[in-house]
Scaffold this motif. Structure first.
Motif, PDB file in Angstrom:
ATOM      1  N   ALA A  69     -93.764 -15.166  79.191  1.00 45.34           N
ATOM      2  CA  ALA A  69     -93.385 -13.872  78.600  1.00 45.34           C
ATOM      3  C   ALA A  69     -91.869 -13.736  78.596  1.00 45.34           C
ATOM      4  CB  ALA A  69     -94.004 -12.729  79.405  1.00 45.34           C
ATOM      5  N   THR A  70     -91.348 -13.083  77.564  1.00 49.02           N
ATOM      6  CA  THR A  70     -89.902 -12.875  77.482  1.00 49.02           C
ATOM      7  C   THR A  70     -89.552 -11.389  77.509  1.00 49.02           C
ATOM      8  OG1 THR A  70     -90.085 -13.070  75.099  1.00 49.02           O
ATOM      9  CG2 THR A  70     -89.369 -15.033  76.283  1.00 49.02           C
ATOM     10  N   ALA A  71     -90.549 -10.523  77.565  1.00 51.94           N
ATOM     11  CA  ALA A  71     -90.282  -9.083  77.642  1.00 51.94           C
ATOM     12  C   ALA A  71     -91.369  -8.431  78.484  1.00 51.94           C
ATOM     13  CB  ALA A  71     -90.271  -8.468  76.249  1.00 51.94           C
ATOM     14  N   ILE A  72     -91.006  -7.275  79.033  1.00 48.47           N
ATOM     15  CA  ILE A  72     -91.942  -6.485  79.849  1.00 48.47           C
ATOM     16  C   ILE A  72     -92.246  -5.212  79.078  1.00 48.47           C
ATOM     17  CG2 ILE A  72     -92.224  -5.247  82.045  1.00 48.47           C
ATOM     18  CD1 ILE A  72     -89.839  -7.172  83.048  1.00 48.47           C
ATOM     19  N   LEU A  73     -93.520  -4.892  78.958  1.00 48.25           N
ATOM     20  CA  LEU A  73     -93.931  -3.680  78.245  1.00 48.25           C
ATOM     21  C   LEU A  73     -94.385  -2.650  79.274  1.00 48.25           C
ATOM     22  CD1 LEU A  73     -94.658  -2.453  75.394  1.00 48.25           C
ATOM     23  CD2 LEU A  73     -96.953  -3.399  75.741  1.00 48.25           C
ATOM     24  N   ARG A  74     -93.913  -1.429  79.126  1.00 58.34           N
ATOM     25  CA  ARG A  74     -94.374  -0.336  79.992  1.00 58.34           C
ATOM     26  C   ARG A  74     -94.546   0.917  79.147  1.00 58.34           C
ATOM     27  NH1 ARG A  74     -96.146  -1.125  85.150  1.00 58.34           N
ATOM     28  NH2 ARG A  74     -95.056   0.687  86.007  1.00 58.34           N
ATOM     29  N   GLY A  75     -95.375   1.826  79.635  1.00 60.11           N
ATOM     30  CA  GLY A  75     -95.555   3.106  78.949  1.00 60.11           C
ATOM     31  C   GLY A  75     -94.904   4.207  79.768  1.00 60.11           C
ATOM     32  N   VAL A  76     -94.314   5.177  79.099  1.00 59.96           N
ATOM     33  CA  VAL A  76     -93.783   6.336  79.834  1.00 59.96           C
ATOM     34  C   VAL A  76     -94.431   7.613  79.326  1.00 59.96           C
ATOM     35  CG1 VAL A  76     -91.554   5.660  80.800  1.00 59.96           C
ATOM     36  CG2 VAL A  76     -91.686   6.237  78.393  1.00 59.96           C
ATOM     37  N   ARG A  77     -94.921   8.394  80.286  1.00 56.26           N
ATOM     38  CA  ARG A  77     -95.600   9.640  79.934  1.00 56.26           C
ATOM     39  C   ARG A  77     -94.652  10.820  79.954  1.00 56.26           C
ATOM     40  NH1 ARG A  77    -100.048   8.151  84.209  1.00 56.26           N
ATOM     41  NH2 ARG A  77     -98.152   7.160  84.927  1.00 56.26           N
ATOM     42  N   ALA A  78     -93.813  10.880  80.937  1.00 59.07           N
ATOM     43  CA  ALA A  78     -92.976  12.071  81.111  1.00 59.07           C
ATOM     44  C   ALA A  78     -91.753  11.692  81.908  1.00 59.07           C
ATOM     45  CB  ALA A  78     -93.781  13.137  81.860  1.00 59.07           C
TER      46      ALA A  78
ATOM     47  N   THR B 165     -87.079  -4.782  79.512  1.00 55.03           N
ATOM     48  CA  THR B 165     -88.296  -3.968  79.519  1.00 55.03           C
ATOM     49  C   THR B 165     -88.295  -3.092  78.281  1.00 55.03           C
ATOM     50  OG1 THR B 165     -88.272  -3.878  81.935  1.00 55.03           O
ATOM     51  CG2 THR B 165     -89.622  -2.237  80.810  1.00 55.03           C
ATOM     52  N   LEU B 166     -89.405  -3.065  77.569  1.00 56.11           N
ATOM     53  CA  LEU B 166     -89.568  -2.176  76.421  1.00 56.11           C
ATOM     54  C   LEU B 166     -90.516  -1.060  76.790  1.00 56.11           C
ATOM     55  CD1 LEU B 166     -88.838  -5.037  74.841  1.00 56.11           C
ATOM     56  CD2 LEU B 166     -89.087  -3.378  73.003  1.00 56.11           C
ATOM     57  N   PHE B 167     -90.091   0.168  76.525  1.00 61.79           N
ATOM     58  CA  PHE B 167     -90.905   1.335  76.863  1.00 61.79           C
ATOM     59  C   PHE B 167     -91.503   1.926  75.600  1.00 61.79           C
ATOM     60  CE2 PHE B 167     -87.622   1.169  80.179  1.00 61.79           C
ATOM     61  CZ  PHE B 167     -88.431   1.112  81.301  1.00 61.79           C
ATOM     62  N   LEU B 168     -92.793   2.156  75.630  1.00 59.97           N
ATOM     63  CA  LEU B 168     -93.433   2.905  74.548  1.00 59.97           C
ATOM     64  C   LEU B 168     -93.729   4.298  75.069  1.00 59.97           C
ATOM     65  CD1 LEU B 168     -95.941   0.376  72.911  1.00 59.97           C
ATOM     66  CD2 LEU B 168     -93.648   1.015  72.162  1.00 59.97           C
ATOM     67  N   LEU B 169     -93.459   5.299  74.232  1.00 61.10           N
ATOM     68  CA  LEU B 169     -93.749   6.677  74.628  1.00 61.10           C
ATOM     69  C   LEU B 169     -95.243   6.888  74.567  1.00 61.10           C
ATOM     70  CD1 LEU B 169     -90.992   8.582  72.609  1.00 61.10           C
ATOM     71  CD2 LEU B 169     -90.907   7.771  74.977  1.00 61.10           C
TER      72      LEU B 169
END
Ligand code: ADP
Length: 164
Positions: free
Chosen positions: A86-95, A117-121
């Protein structure tokens, strides 16, 4: 041939919720492959489900997504990410409440590995959904079927029937 863009989506997934699933689906549209990496977070104890059971719940909910793979990992997440390619980290942010810890973890992971790290809302429909809230509702007899995939709902019902 260009190198495939592989992102790791690490978490506890105890159990998988519809909020997690939304991040996986959206991530799968952005990357060539998403590797959902199920681990044990030392700051979270009292897991309801074992590592392999948590992996199976993610597998059953994502079997229709051809570029999603599910693995378990132990130890340093960025080491697992490197081993998996993997070359990126995916995370979700709620608030905002999520943001502080995510920000620090993202910086530490970049320092350790150079990995971004890439954050998806979070989708507003799932913004209040968390594994811990789902467990709290279920253990008090509430219905969680709107918040988790069907296999996870079954596993939660069985866990509660065992006396949770
Ligand atoms: P961890 O123990 O690493 O926090 P979790 O299983 O709680 O693992 O969460 C994994 C990731 O999914 C985290 O980035 C978290 O912010 C994100 N996440 C959790 N619930 C939701 C949700 N409802 N919507 C979007 N992202 C979420």
């Amino acid at each position: 041939m260009t190198t495939p863009r592989i992102a790791i989506y690490p978490g506890s997934f105890d159990p998988l919720t519809n909020g997690h699933l939304d991040i996986i689906r959206r991530g799968a549209g952005l990357f060539d492959e998403i590797i959902v990496a199920v681990g044990d977070n030392p700051s979270k104890r009292n897991y309801w489900f074992g590592l392999e059971a948590r992996c199976e719940l993610v597998r059953s909910a994502t079997h229709g997504l051809s570029n999603v793979r599910v693995v378990s990992f132990q130890g340093l997440m960025v080491e697992a990410a490197r081993t998996l390619g993997a070359t990126a980290i995916l995370r979700g942010v709620r608030a905002l409440a999520d943001f502080d810890a995510e920000f620090r973890n993202g910086l530490a992971n970049r320092d350790l590995s150079g990995m971004e790290t890439l954050f998806l809302l979070a989708d507003p429909a799932h913004i209040f959904v968390s594994s811990s809230l789902v467990k709290e509702i279920a253990s008090n007899g509430g219905d969680v079927t709107a918040y988790v995939p069907p296999e996870a709902a079954k596993a939660i019902t069985a866990r509660c029937a065992e006396g949770g």
